[in-house]
Design an enzyme around this catalytic site. Structure first.
Site, short mmCIF file in Angstrom:
data_model
loop_
_atom_site.label_atom_id
_atom_site.label_comp_id
_atom_site.label_asym_id
_atom_site.label_seq_id
_atom_site.Cartn_x
_atom_site.Cartn_y
_atom_site.Cartn_z
N GLU A 114 9.45 13.58 4.50
CA GLU A 114 9.00 12.31 5.07
C GLU A 114 9.79 12.04 6.35
OE1 GLU A 114 7.44 9.97 1.12
OE2 GLU A 114 9.51 9.67 1.64
N HIS A 230 6.01 -0.60 7.08
CA HIS A 230 5.54 0.76 6.82
C HIS A 230 4.40 1.01 7.79
CE1 HIS A 230 3.97 4.30 4.87
NE2 HIS A 230 4.98 4.30 4.02
#
Ligand code: FAD
Ligand code: SIN
Length: 522
Positions: A114, A230
């Site tokens: 990630e 996010h």
């Protein structure tokens, strides 16, 4: 009614459940949770948990990546402590019944990558890691005779006596009455405050309760201006809070604008795998440039069977909204996701108030600094829940006293709920419009004036009317919004998640923001 217990744990996400399991060999533990045992951000976590598990990875590399993402504000001691304990935290989860996804061929754990991570180090349970963690720990907790659980019970305020935390007032949502719970140690594990924003990946309970309770009790808070957005939440009018995991970008998904063009390279050489603050701001800039309400995340160039196997939850959810992620780009926008600041603690989760601990997203341990790196949060929940349990065992205060009973005599039942409903919406819209991804002095000053009025109205209501669960949450939400605005105004630079057009540069010296109600007057 008065209840006495050795340890009171407020919240049943990964942090609260872990602490309960670690304490139950020695103490009677009472967990209160404002909804069911598994209603938490933890349950919704998708991508996984970061830890050094691959042969080619190193602790130093994970530490370095975390420090870079934190943009100068991480406490290196906390980073080292958390990451060095990462592998044993994962082993503990596995021994507690959590099943992680394995590679088909080698039978090793499958690791994803990630943003900000220089290695594949995210252990996961397909794309529903939180559900697996939450369900497994809850099953274990339910079997433990030393752990009592009160679901649908909401902490209203901490009770302080002789400069120690003595427990909490707790609202029973079904009976609509307030209990006094007396405990030798109290643990705040109430999660974050992202519900303070209009658009968020978080479930409804993320109203910052623990942060507000600690503030009112005089605890120090840290770094509350660092609200993580996010980059990729599903953009659809009916898709409430659905996250499209960063693991998609780890597996090669590309961000595209309405013309179908990739745009991340124009903003950062790390492209889709730059840290979240960078990706969210890039999307924000691209949307402003093109005048569109969203961008797209496209993984359709990958093998469709692999996509189906890796992301079954996301595939199913997107299909409900008419997008087949094996063929179609997914419409996405940034949304509030994680509260990097919180109640300031040491490495044992100890706050500055004796017998009060804070763990998980409620806390600010120093791990995340100005920007949390993906999948470090669940790790922090487990590592610090374990260290706080150890500390409670060593320093337990067995003086569990009788506590005053909640006084309801000076308030009346409110005839209508309009003050509550209106101020919920007003606060969340205000934060989205004025205190979002890109900030300015002007907008923050306007937000400060507006939130002060809402705050006063809410406090006035509190003095005159009986509490309800919606009102308790609103009171906390408004206070936390005010603290975020105050923290953002005090930071005269752009760092990590806090970006302001009036101070676009980094200050030479990185300083965490630490303050308590003594220095603000509210
Ligand atoms: P939570 O899991 O939020 O639990 C808080 C608990 O406190 C709940 O039980 C709640 O009901 C209770 N509570 C709150 N207030 C009160 C009150 N006043 N009285 C009583 N109970 C109360 N992180 C990762 O590391 N990896 C990921 O892949 C990941 N994916 C994510 C995906 C989504 C959609 C979201 C929202 C978050 C994700 N995160 C991820 C972040 C991570 O899930 C959270 O930071 C973490 O789960 C927080 O755990 P916690 O135990 O601190 O709090
Ligand atoms: C995700 O799956 O993208 C969320 C990971 C995180 O928030 O750590």
């Amino acid at each position: 009614m008065l209840i006495k217990t050795d340890v009171l744990i407020i919240g049943s996400g990964a942090a609260g459940l872990t602490a309960a399991l670690e304490l139950a060999d020695k103490f009677n533990v009472l967990i209160i949770s404002k909804e069911t045992l598994v209603d938490s951000s933890t349950w919704y976590a998708q991508g996984g948990i970061a830890a050094v598990l691959a042969k080619e990875d190193t602790t130093e590399s994970h530490i370095k990546d975390t420090l870079i993402a934190g943009d100068g504000l991480c406490d290196e001691k906390a980073v080292r402590f958390c990451i060095e304990n990462g592998k044993s935290a994962i082993d503990w989860l596995i021994n507690s019944g959590v099943t992680f996804t394995k590679n088909d061929t080698t039978n090793d754990f499958h690791l994803t990558q990630e943003g900000g991570h220089s290695h594949r180090r995210i252990i996961h349970a397909a794309d529903a890691t939180g559900k697996e963690v939450s369900d497994s720990l809850a099953t274990k907790v339910l079997k433990n005779k030393k752990i009592r659980i009160l679901e649908n019970h909401l902490a209203v305020d901490l009770i302080i006596g002789e400069k120690k935390c003595r427990g909490a007032y707790v609202f029973d949502k079904k009976k609509e009455e307030v209990l006094s719970i007396s405990a030798g140690a109290t643990v705040l594990a109430t999660g974050g405050a992202s519900k303070v924003y209009l658009y968020t990946s978080n479930p409804d309970g993320a109203s910052g309760d623990g942060i507000a309770l600690a503030w009112r009790a005089g605890c120090k808070l840290s770094n509350m201006e660092f609200n993580q957005f996010h980059p990729t939440c599903l953009y659809h009018p009916d898709a409430k809070s659905f996250l499209i995991s960063e693991a998609l970008r780890g597996e090669g998904a590309k961000l595209k604008n309405y013309k179908g063009n990739q745009f991340m390279e124009a903003y950062d050489s790390r492209k889709e795998l730059a840290p979240r603050d960078v990706v969210s701001r890039s999307i924000d800039a691209e949307m402003k440039k093109t005048g569109n309400d969203n961008v797209f995340l496209d993984i359709s160039h990958k093998d469709s069977e692999e996509i189906k196997q890796a992301f079954p939850t996301i595939l199913k959810k997107c299909l409900e909204f008419g997008f087949d992620i094996t063929k179609d780009p997914i419409p996405v926008v940034p949304a509030a996701h994680y509260t990097c600041g919180g109640v300031k603690t040491d490495l044992n989760g100890q706050t500055n108030l004796k017998n009060l601990y804070a763990i998980g997203e409620t806390s600010c341990t120093g791990l995340h600094g100005a920007n949390r790196m993906a999948s470090n949060s669940l790790l922090e929940c487990i590592v610090f829940a374990k260290s706080s349990a150890k500390s409670i065992k060593l320093n337990f205060d067995s003086e569990i006293i009788d506590l005053p009973i909640w006084d309801n005599s000076k308030v009346i039942r409110a005839g209508e709920n309009i003050v509550i409903a209106h101020n919920w919406d007003a606060t969340r819209r205000l934060m989205w419009d004025y205190v979002g991804v890109v900030r300015s002095n002007n907008r923050l000053e306007m937000a400060k004036e507006k939130i002060k009025l809402i705050f006063e109205e809410v406090e006035n209501f509190y003095k005159n009317y009986e509490i309800t669960s919606d009102f308790i949450e609103l009171r906390n939400l408004v206070l936390v919004a005010r603290i975020i605005i105050e923290s953002a105004i005090r930071r005269k630079e752009s760092r990590g998640l806090h970006y302001t057009i009036d101070y676009p540069e980094l200050n030479e010296k990185a300083m965490p923001s630490n303050f308590s109600k003594d220095s603000t007057g509210f």
